[in-house]
Design a protein around this motif. Structure first.
Motif, short mmCIF file in Angstrom:
data_model
loop_
_atom_site.label_atom_id
_atom_site.label_comp_id
_atom_site.label_asym_id
_atom_site.label_seq_id
_atom_site.Cartn_x
_atom_site.Cartn_y
_atom_site.Cartn_z
N MET A 118 0.85 -1.17 0.00
CA MET A 118 0.00 0.00 0.00
C MET A 118 0.89 1.23 0.00
O MET A 118 1.77 1.36 0.83
N THR A 119 0.67 2.13 -0.91
CA THR A 119 1.54 3.28 -1.06
C THR A 119 1.09 4.48 -0.23
O THR A 119 1.90 5.32 0.10
N GLU A 120 -0.19 4.57 0.09
CA GLU A 120 -0.70 5.71 0.83
C GLU A 120 -0.36 5.56 2.31
O GLU A 120 -0.60 4.51 2.90
N TRP A 177 -7.71 -1.77 -8.19
CA TRP A 177 -6.43 -1.96 -8.86
C TRP A 177 -5.49 -0.79 -8.60
O TRP A 177 -4.27 -0.94 -8.60
N ARG A 178 -6.04 0.36 -8.34
CA ARG A 178 -5.23 1.53 -8.03
C ARG A 178 -4.59 1.41 -6.65
O ARG A 178 -3.45 1.82 -6.46
N HIS A 179 -5.30 0.80 -5.70
CA HIS A 179 -4.79 0.70 -4.33
C HIS A 179 -4.14 -0.66 -4.05
O HIS A 179 -3.25 -0.75 -3.21
N ARG A 180 -4.63 -1.70 -4.64
CA ARG A 180 -4.09 -3.06 -4.53
C ARG A 180 -3.88 -3.51 -3.09
O ARG A 180 -2.84 -4.04 -2.73
N ASP A 181 -4.87 -3.35 -2.28
CA ASP A 181 -4.87 -3.86 -0.91
C ASP A 181 -5.76 -5.11 -0.92
O ASP A 181 -6.98 -5.01 -0.90
N TRP A 182 -5.12 -6.27 -0.94
CA TRP A 182 -5.87 -7.51 -1.11
C TRP A 182 -6.76 -7.83 0.08
O TRP A 182 -7.87 -8.34 -0.09
N THR A 207 -17.06 -2.65 -12.56
CA THR A 207 -16.00 -2.05 -13.37
C THR A 207 -15.41 -0.82 -12.67
O THR A 207 -14.20 -0.62 -12.68
N VAL A 208 -16.27 -0.04 -12.02
CA VAL A 208 -15.80 1.13 -11.27
C VAL A 208 -15.00 0.66 -10.06
O VAL A 208 -13.89 1.17 -9.79
N LEU A 209 -15.52 -0.33 -9.33
CA LEU A 209 -14.84 -0.81 -8.12
C LEU A 209 -13.53 -1.51 -8.44
O LEU A 209 -12.54 -1.35 -7.72
#
Length: 123
Positions: free
Chosen positions: A1-3, A56-61, A49-51
């Motif tokens: 997570m980058t944030e 994919w932008r945050h990639r927190d599984w 599709t929105v979710l």
């Protein structure tokens, strides 16, 4: 997570607005076409599709799996509660939008909690 602070609530609100708009557009298009009401997965595709793009932008599984499970349960429960009260043309897109709301709240809460724990561990 980058944030460093997880997902911002303002960003979650924008994604929620996008999901609700996608469900509304799909419902409007299907009303124009007429015919029998499609099953909820047609509306879920628009919101997913929105979710998926947001995930994919945050990639927190961990947050993504938690949100997916909670949102699915919310959609199924809302469909069962709304269909006897309204027709399928209203119940299905509304249930999908409510499921998106639950999924977004869960994703945001879990991502923020994980970011907070990571900050505490590194401090």
């Amino acid at each position: 997570m980058t944030e460093p602070y997880g997902v911002a609530w303002r960003e979650a609100g924008r994604v929620l607005a996008g999901c609700w708009a996608a469900c509304g557009v799909m419902a409007g298009l299907l009303l124009l076409v007429g015919g029998p009401s499609p099953p909820p997965p047609v509306f879920a595709f628009a919101a997913m599709t929105v979710l998926a793009r947001w995930f994919w932008r945050h990639r927190d599984w961990t947050a993504g799996v938690s949100a997916g499970c909670a949102g699915s349960v919310a959609v199924l429960g809302a469909v069962e509660l709304l269909r006897p009260v309204t027709d399928r043309g209203v119940a299905d897109p509304l249930a999908t939008a409510l499921g998106a709301l639950v999924a977004i709240v869960v994703f945001t809460r879990v991502a923020r909690a994980r970011a907070t724990r990571a900050r505490r561990r590194s401090a």
